[in-house]
Design a protein around this motif. Structure first.
Motif, mmCIF file in Angstrom:
data_model
loop_
_atom_site.group_PDB
_atom_site.id
_atom_site.type_symbol
_atom_site.label_atom_id
_atom_site.label_comp_id
_atom_site.label_asym_id
_atom_site.label_seq_id
_atom_site.Cartn_x
_atom_site.Cartn_y
_atom_site.Cartn_z
ATOM 1 N N ALA A 24 -3.206 8.305 -10.931
ATOM 2 C CA ALA A 24 -2.165 9.130 -10.302
ATOM 3 C C ALA A 24 -0.781 8.563 -10.579
ATOM 4 O O ALA A 24 0.175 9.302 -10.813
ATOM 5 N N LEU A 25 -0.662 7.238 -10.555
ATOM 6 C CA LEU A 25 0.627 6.611 -10.833
ATOM 7 C C LEU A 25 1.040 6.871 -12.271
ATOM 8 O O LEU A 25 2.199 7.148 -12.577
ATOM 9 N N ASP A 29 -6.144 4.079 -7.836
ATOM 10 C CA ASP A 29 -4.831 4.707 -7.654
ATOM 11 C C ASP A 29 -4.033 4.802 -8.943
ATOM 12 O O ASP A 29 -3.012 5.485 -9.013
ATOM 13 N N HIS A 76 2.617 2.334 -2.400
ATOM 14 C CA HIS A 76 2.929 2.739 -3.772
ATOM 15 C C HIS A 76 2.689 4.218 -4.074
ATOM 16 O O HIS A 76 3.446 4.790 -4.865
ATOM 17 N N PRO A 77 1.686 4.850 -3.486
ATOM 18 C CA PRO A 77 1.473 6.259 -3.856
ATOM 19 C C PRO A 77 2.696 7.129 -3.561
ATOM 20 O O PRO A 77 2.956 8.088 -4.269
ATOM 21 N N ILE A 126 -2.628 -2.923 -5.938
ATOM 22 C CA ILE A 126 -2.821 -1.513 -6.284
ATOM 23 C C ILE A 126 -4.240 -1.333 -6.782
ATOM 24 O O ILE A 126 -4.587 -1.849 -7.849
ATOM 25 N N LYS A 177 -0.208 1.098 7.036
ATOM 26 C CA LYS A 177 -0.787 0.600 5.789
ATOM 27 C C LYS A 177 -1.231 -0.861 5.873
ATOM 28 O O LYS A 177 -2.326 -1.216 5.474
ATOM 29 N N GLY A 224 0.800 -1.226 0.000
ATOM 30 C CA GLY A 224 0.000 0.000 0.000
ATOM 31 C C GLY A 224 0.825 1.264 0.000
ATOM 32 O O GLY A 224 0.278 2.369 0.035
ATOM 33 N N ARG A 227 -9.213 2.875 2.763
ATOM 34 C CA ARG A 227 -7.986 3.571 2.427
ATOM 35 C C ARG A 227 -7.337 4.068 3.709
ATOM 36 O O ARG A 227 -8.004 4.604 4.584
#
Lengths: 312, 130, 548
Positions: B102-103, B99, B68-69, B95, C126, B66, C471
């Motif tokens: 944005a990636l 999301d 990755h952003p 992912i 996370k 999680g 999230r």
């Protein structure tokens, strides 16, 4: 990008691109090498070879760290076999040298054998020259295996370190004689395992049989690379070797011989390419091949004819 | 021409799940690429420097934690910052679809989510590598 | 009918089937044998191989009445973001009928880093809750009576620290350590082999583990000091036999280490527990569970000479296979989890976590985790599967398969013994390579279409993006950093330094049990990162072996 000049000015990207140009045989490669050549000849080149599982990458990592501690800069060329089936490769040496990645005094490049062993030796030698021109004090060439190809690859080295491990199941007899002969220094890694004394004795015996070593008998060092043991002593021994080569004039002799071999190899290769390109263009080659295959002609007279025609 | 496509398969951050990265590395090797696998716990700095030294054509990032952003765009930034402007970036792992835009904005050309066959990754690389 | 007669009949049947198979060709990749008969269990000796539940070799179950008296613990793995958020989720789960807690920690916590460490950026909260100090732990268990609940903590390399924190929180609640019930995963070998959240090298890690065994046997006697895990090995790609074989080999290594450290087998073996995967092939999983109990019982009795029957029992927590969840058509995952639950229950698990349908994409929402919990409750109350002990016992197929898996497991264990034990096998990369090869084989089967995954390589639809996923905000990292700053300002930093110094000294002496010193440091509000930092300094860090 003016690769050669930027490399000489210290650009790591240029260094990387120079190696790529040589590896991929770009047209720019020769020009780059010509510009870099005058800046080569300074580095101590150490070839590291030995059977798979000997822990060469870990050992190289530790040796590099020790050289760094002594203030020297290090280049590493790690060669891994390319799959003959797919043409691809997993270049897995870097993973054992992770901590060195962010050290600015170290540059590591992984190469696949890419199927053409003659080509590989040349590319490795050229990569070494590139690293040399960039100012690296010590350059390691790390290959896996104990065969003829490895012998060829480490011919670019001043010092060849052969790494063995106890109890891998093969006797020294199984290791091809060529490798033992090229060894200037031997390291028994994973020396905390059973069988280390036996291996040491066997090695000594083989070295006894080899009469070429008049004034340098290859030392046998013991290391446990994963525990960082024996590393200082091994580095000291490698340093001793290069000193010995310098003092006896052997270094100059070896490098001269190497230069000679390189020149000859380059001539051979270029000549071969020239001829091949030539005969392929003329279209006759297939016919000649068929006639030889069908015993209408013999290969010797065909070759003579081809060469006579083209080398006027 | 002796050129091979060189791919850096990297695990940024603390995530220890490497089944996918290893399977992808092998599949890429079987497709004729030269693959450098970094192993676990790579910082973006390490990944970027390895990409430079190996002069790779592709950087493939695998992440299931999680993070990755933050980490993916950082890798792209650092690699580009080193002057390597032609590198193809791809990613995979856990992912969410939401999301991905944005990636992609950050420079990841494609994200291969769970269930993607390795053949799709190979095809994409072959079609998009510079 | 005599077995000779039966064999002839089976041969007749197979011959007839060839004709049928021409008309309806059988699918690829099926087990070779299509039907099992008494012939296939000829060598089975009921007493020797099966016994009754609660008796050696425990093939049919470790408790005599199994679920008739008490269901498996419905223990849902949970944790994310801050301790406050996770505490809410724990209380929700207890209200919804969960009978045990299971804590998920974030990666920085699992790897011994504080939330404000540079390497933690982007990772805080996370994959689990962020625990930086005892202060966070107190919040995590707010309004939860540690004297009444049983808590499993999925923590490995820093297990000693989290256990110390748990003990300290309980103390503050007025609950003494000897009343505590729970588990710490504490299985470092599988971290090296498959999961990746290791810190220190094998030797000091084994020391920490045996320190915990010893400390708990005296002070926290109802605590399961280790959950020897096969779940992750299976998730990494291994086969069912490999899952139990490699795990049991790890178990053997832990017992060897503890004995070497001076402990007696019966003093700690009763508190060893295991952790299996519940995968998709229902019958294979049931056989795997049964085989694992038989193998472990034999290992304990014959190899280690344990005499206390509690030492022979393989008690297991199970989790449904996360790797089998699909991102495509996530509702299908509810069905998968139901089947996996049935497998775990018929297999005889003591405790079960069920995954939620959205977990191929994110951590579960309250709604989806409720369905996952209900899955267990429906199987428990409505399906009848929990009403009979070892319901599949006696099935010709399941008995034959149990034997088959047992046989394969012994072969792997023997191989690992020849290599020199699990620790050496991992250092040499043997276990990792076996897992990798199985993983690759699986993937190629899927890509060729020989192995169907519904919704992924067959019965696909045009997917819509999934809405409403959980999230975890990036702000959690900032929040934790602030908490740490406050903590460092408020606590007695002199005391912290003293405790850390004492710990560092103790680390250097192998004969010292580190638990009391870790407990001291924890109570002084030293952070997890500070405590692990001291241990990193003395023990060093593990360098992974990777051989692709």
């Amino acid at each position: 990008m003016d690769i050669a000049n930027e490399l000489l000015a210290g650009s790591r990207l240029a260094l990387s691109r120079a190696i790529t140009a040589v590896e991929n045989e770009y047209d720019t490669a020769v020009g780059i090498m010509q510009k870099l050549y005058p800046h080569t000849g300074r580095a101590h080149v150490i070839g590291i070879t030995g059977p798979p599982g000997a822990g060469k990458s870990t050992l190289t990592d530790k040796l590099a760290k020790e050289y760094r501690r002594q203030g020297k800069t290090v280049g590493i060329v790690a060669v891994d076999p390319t799959s003959p089936f797919s043409g691809g490769a997993i270049l897995g040496d870097r993973i054992r040298m992770n901590e060195l990645t962010l050290d600015e005094g170290v540059f590591i490049r992984s190469m696949g054998t890419r199927g053409s062993l003659g080509g590989l030796s040349r590319k490795t030698a050229e990569t070494v020259k590139i690293l040399d021109a960039s100012g690296k004090d010590v350059i390691f060439i790390e290959t896996v295996g104990v065969g003829q190809s490895e012998v060829d690859i480490v011919k670019a080295a001043d010092t060849t370190l052969v790494v063995l491990v106890p109890g891998l199941g093969d006797d020294i007899q199984a290791i091809k004689a060529g490798v033992l002969e090229i060894g200037d220094v031997f390291a028994i890694n994973k020396a905390d395992r059973d069988g280390v004394d036996r291996l040491n004795i066997e090695l000594e015996m083989m070295l006894d049989l080899n009469q070429d070593m008049v004034d340098w008998r290859p030392p046998i060092k013991r290391t446990v690379a994963s525990q960082n043991q024996g590393i200082n002593e091994l580095v000291a021994t490698l340093e001793e070797h290069i000193k010995h080569l310098e003092e006896t004039g052997k270094l100059a002799l070896r490098r001269k011989q190497r230069t000679k071999n390189e020149l000859l190899a380059m001539i051979e290769e270029q000549l071969g390419r020239y001829i091949l390109r030539n005969i392929n263009e003329s279209g006759q080659f297939e016919q000649l091949v068929t006639s030889v295959q069908q015993r209408q002609r013999d290969p010797y007279s065909v070759v003579n004819e081809i060469l006579k025609d083209r080398l006027k | 021409m002796e050129k091979r496509i060189r791919v850096l398969v990297a695990k940024p951050g603390l995530d220890g799940h490497d089944r996918g990265a290893k399977v992808v590395a092998r599949a890429l090797r079987d497709a004729g690429f030269e693959v450098i696998y970094t192993g676990l716990r790579q910082t973006p700095e390490q990944i970027a420097e390895a990409a430079l030294q190996e002069d790779v054509n592709v950087v493939a990032l695998s992440l299931l934690s999680g993070a990755h952003p933050h980490l993916f765009p950082r890798v792209v930034e650092l690699v580009k910052g080193k002057g390597m402007t032609d590198v193809l970036f791809v990613g995979g792992g856990v992912i969410p679809d939401a999301d991905i835009p944005a990636l992609k904005d950050a420079g990841i050309a494609e994200v291969f989510t769970p269930g993607t066959p390795t053949s799709a990754i190979v095809e994409f690389i072959n079609a998009n590598v510079k | 009918m005599s077995n000779e007669n039966l064999k002839a009949k089976v041969a007749e049947y197979n011959a007839k089937v060839e004709k049928a198979a021409a008309k309806f060709p059988e699918r690829k990749n099926l087990p070779e044998q299509r039907i099992y008969t008494p012939v296939d269990v000829e060598g089975l000796d009921y007493d020797r191989d099966l016994g009754l539940p609660g008796s050696y070799p425990f093939t049919r179950g470790v408790q005599p009445t199994m679920y008739r008296g008490r269901f498996w613990t419905m223990r849902m793995y949970a944790g994310f973001s801050t301790a406050e958020e996770s505490n809410k989720r724990y209380r929700y789960l207890i209200e919804s009928g969960a009978t045990g807690l299971s804590c998920a920690f974030d990666l920085p916590t699992q790897i011994g880093y504080d939330s404000d460490d540079a390497i933690s950026t982007g990772e805080v909260g996370k994959v689990g809750v962020a625990i930086d100090s005892l202060a966070d732990m107190e919040i995590l268990f707010d309004q939860i009576d540690l004297g009444k609940v049983s808590t499993s903590m999925t923590i490995n390399a820093p297990a000693s620290v989290l256990l110390a924190m748990y003990i300290a929180v309980a103390e503050k609640q007025g609950v003494s350590a000897d009343k505590l019930n729970g588990t710490i995963q504490n299985d470092i070998l599988k971290e090296y082999a498959a999961r990746g959240t290791y810190i220190f090298p094998p030797k000091p890690s084994m020391r920490l583990i045996t320190n915990i065994f010893e400390y708990c046997s005296k002070n926290v006697p109802n605590w399961n000091t280790i959950s020897i895990s096969g779940y992750h090995i299976r998730e990494a790609g291994s086969t069912a036999s490999q899952e139990i074989a490699f795990t049991i080999a790890d178990g053997i290594a832990y017992c060897d280490a503890a004995i070497k450290a001076g402990l007696k087998i019966d003093d700690f073996a009763g508190r060893l527990s295991f952790f299996w995967n519940a995968h998709n092939n229902v019958l294979e999983e049931v056989a795997k569970f049964r085989a694992s109990r038989r193998v472990w019982a034999k290992v304990m009795k014959e190899r280690f000479g344990a005499t206390n029957p509690k030492s022979w029992m393989l008690r297991v927590h199970t989790q449904t296979a996360g790797s089998m969840l699909t991102a495509q058509q996530p509702e299908n995952n509810v069905v998968r989890v139901a089947l996996q639950t049935a497998a775990a229950v018929m297999g005889g698990t003591q405790s079960l976590h069920t995954n939620s349908k959205d977990e191929a994409l994110a951590l579960p929402t309250e709604d989806s985790v409720r369905v996952a919990l209900r899955t267990q409750q429906i199987v428990a109350y409505e399906s009848g599967l929990a009403d009979i002990v070892d319901p599949l016992g006696g099935s010709y197929y399941v008995e034959a398969l149990t034997d088959q898996i047992e046989k394969e497991a012994w072969e792997y264990i023997k191989k690992i013994d020849e290599i020199g034990g699990a620790v050496t096998a991992i250092e040499k990369g043997y276990i990792q390579k076996e897992i990798q090869d199985s993983a690759y084989k699986w993937q190629m089967e899927v890509e060729k279409g020989d192995r169907v995954i519904v919704g992924v390589n067959k019965f696909q639809i045009e997917e819509k993006p999934v809405e409403g996923l959980l999230r975890v905000d990036a702000s959690v990292g900032e929040l934790q950093k602030k908490k740490l700053a406050d903590l460092r300002a408020k606590r007695d930093n002199g005391a912290v330094q003293d405790k850390l110094a004492a710990l560092e000294k103790a680390c250097q002496d192998e004969s010292v049990n580190l638990m009391p010193l870790i407990l001291d440091a924890v109570k002084a509000y030293a952070t997890l990162g500070e405590i692990c930092g001291v241990m990193r300094k003395v023990f060093g860090e593990y360098e992974a072996h990777v051989n692709l």
